[in-house]
Design an enzyme around this catalytic site. Sequence first.
Site, PDB file in Angstrom:
ATOM      1  N   ASP A 106       9.368  -1.049  -1.364  1.00 20.40           N
ATOM      2  CA  ASP A 106       8.227  -2.254  -1.424  1.00 20.40           C
ATOM      3  C   ASP A 106       9.030  -3.611  -1.053  1.00 20.40           C
ATOM      4  O   ASP A 106      10.158  -3.573  -1.002  1.00 20.40           O
ATOM      5  CB  ASP A 106       7.846  -2.111  -2.945  1.00 20.40           C
ATOM      6  CG  ASP A 106       6.540  -2.975  -3.310  1.00 20.40           C
ATOM      7  OD1 ASP A 106       6.257  -4.038  -2.878  1.00 20.40           O
ATOM      8  OD2 ASP A 106       5.533  -2.247  -3.745  1.00 20.40           O
ATOM      9  N   ARG A 154      -9.010  -3.791  -3.985  1.00 22.89           N
ATOM     10  CA  ARG A 154     -10.248  -4.720  -4.113  1.00 22.89           C
ATOM     11  C   ARG A 154     -10.228  -5.320  -5.658  1.00 22.89           C
ATOM     12  O   ARG A 154      -9.824  -5.001  -6.501  1.00 22.89           O
ATOM     13  CB  ARG A 154     -11.511  -3.732  -4.360  1.00 22.89           C
ATOM     14  CG  ARG A 154     -11.680  -3.150  -2.720  1.00 22.89           C
ATOM     15  CD  ARG A 154     -13.229  -2.478  -2.861  1.00 22.89           C
ATOM     16  NE  ARG A 154     -13.043  -1.292  -3.408  1.00 22.89           N
ATOM     17  CZ  ARG A 154     -14.217  -0.423  -3.865  1.00 22.89           C
ATOM     18  NH1 ARG A 154     -15.352  -1.188  -3.483  1.00 22.89           N
ATOM     19  NH2 ARG A 154     -14.177   0.388  -4.441  1.00 22.89           N
ATOM     20  N   ASP A 214     -11.757  11.306  -4.053  1.00 20.83           N
ATOM     21  CA  ASP A 214     -13.171  11.573  -4.084  1.00 20.83           C
ATOM     22  C   ASP A 214     -13.490  12.861  -4.452  1.00 20.83           C
ATOM     23  O   ASP A 214     -14.263  13.175  -5.162  1.00 20.83           O
ATOM     24  CB  ASP A 214     -13.619  11.241  -2.650  1.00 20.83           C
ATOM     25  CG  ASP A 214     -13.625   9.923  -2.251  1.00 20.83           C
ATOM     26  OD1 ASP A 214     -13.701   9.103  -2.835  1.00 20.83           O
ATOM     27  OD2 ASP A 214     -13.166   9.685  -1.001  1.00 20.83           O
ATOM     28  N   HIS A 247     -14.041   7.383   3.536  1.00 21.03           N
ATOM     29  CA  HIS A 247     -13.528   7.085   2.261  1.00 21.03           C
ATOM     30  C   HIS A 247     -14.106   5.554   2.002  1.00 21.03           C
ATOM     31  O   HIS A 247     -13.281   4.761   1.775  1.00 21.03           O
ATOM     32  CB  HIS A 247     -12.245   7.196   2.105  1.00 21.03           C
ATOM     33  CG  HIS A 247     -11.720   6.329   0.658  1.00 21.03           C
ATOM     34  ND1 HIS A 247     -12.088   7.156  -0.617  1.00 21.03           N
ATOM     35  CD2 HIS A 247     -11.012   5.554   0.297  1.00 21.03           C
ATOM     36  CE1 HIS A 247     -11.693   6.571  -1.289  1.00 21.03           C
ATOM     37  NE2 HIS A 247     -11.177   5.387  -1.080  1.00 21.03           N
TER      38      HIS A 247
END
Length: 338
Positions: free
Chosen positions: A57, A104, A173, A200
């Site tokens: 990271d 998001r 999903d 997706h």
Amino acid sequence: MFSALARPAGAALRRSFSTSAQNNAKVAVLGASGGIGQPLALLLKNSPLVSRLTLYDIAHTPGVAADLSHIETRATVKGYLGPEQLPDCLKGCDVVVIPAGVPRKPGMTRDDLFNTNASIVATLSAACAQHCPEAMICVISNPVNSTIPIATEVFKKHGVYNPNKIFGVTTLDIVRANTFIAELKGLDPARVNVPVIGGHAGKTIIPLISQCTPKVDLPQDQLTAITGRIQEAGTEVVKAKAGAGSATLSMAYAGARFVFSLVDAMNGKEGVVECSFVKSQEADCAYFSTPLLLGKKGIEKNLGIGKISSFEEKMIAEAIPELKASIKKGEEFVKNMK
Ligand SMILES: NC(=O)c1ccc[n+]([C@@H]2O[C@H](COP(=O)([O-])OP(=O)(O)OC[C@H]3O[C@@H](n4cnc5c(N)ncnc54)[C@H](O)[C@@H]3O)[C@@H](O)[C@H]2O)c1
């Protein structure tokens, strides 16, 4: 498969002595300090299939790695921080999972993340193409409908592209569809399997409830409602988290499920099937998710769409223009990169 995560002490001990070449997957997580990266790394560290876990990271990996490394399972854990340490994180990897990038916030679509995440995925894919070109690449970062074309074009640029080894992780999903159908019909979710095809994002997420096992009968109003809930389930979590991000824990579960399936198949287990967004000839666009038979070298066989209802056919037709646009956006991004 996930029952392997419930860890009775005796079984864990027996597993820790199992040093066959079969259970030696070297897995890297890129974006390992994030909301998905940390619980995903925990699940991977807990698996007897993984012998080496490398965590990359741009922040906090020394702490995450030190923390995980104290867990009494076999996988070694090492953290890598910043671009100069990325090559060492990737060398020798069998599987790379990429959940790096921004999630998001309420009101955003997955495509709104494109500007930030496209370059992150392109940069990380380029490093994979250079330092572990043979590894399976599993991209979680959104928008998946564009980030898979991006990863593909980057691998092509480096001359190491193999369409059987680049996967857009859409497993969440399927996990959601299984859970919601089980809730609705009073079934055990572990025994429900709903293939989810397409892409997706929103209406490109196409649950094939007509192919659900066990077979479920739903009147059209319930079918429409549950299909909509599966398509908007990510937004349900984004709203509930109210600005603190999107699905992380369920995504970590889904990502780990996908990696374990992949590693099982790489180890020679037969009949392992997962849906994933991949290069495809199964629909009228260049990438599409369908059930895939996995094998030692990634995708062994694309099992295709199969027999579907007219309701599902209509959803595919409606999804294709959006899928094509997202794919093109990803491809053009790489073309225009310096
Ligand atoms: N495929 C799916 O079903 C699905 C589901 C949920 C979320 N997602 C996506 O997964 C991504 C990550 O979500 P999250 O909630 O973990 O976000 P997060 O912000 O909690 O974590 C992202 C991590 O990526 C790291 N990062 C940023 N730039 C980087 C770079 N250049 N190299 C390496 N690491 C970098 C950050 O430091 C952070 O630790 C988002 O794009 C989100 O939309 C996908």
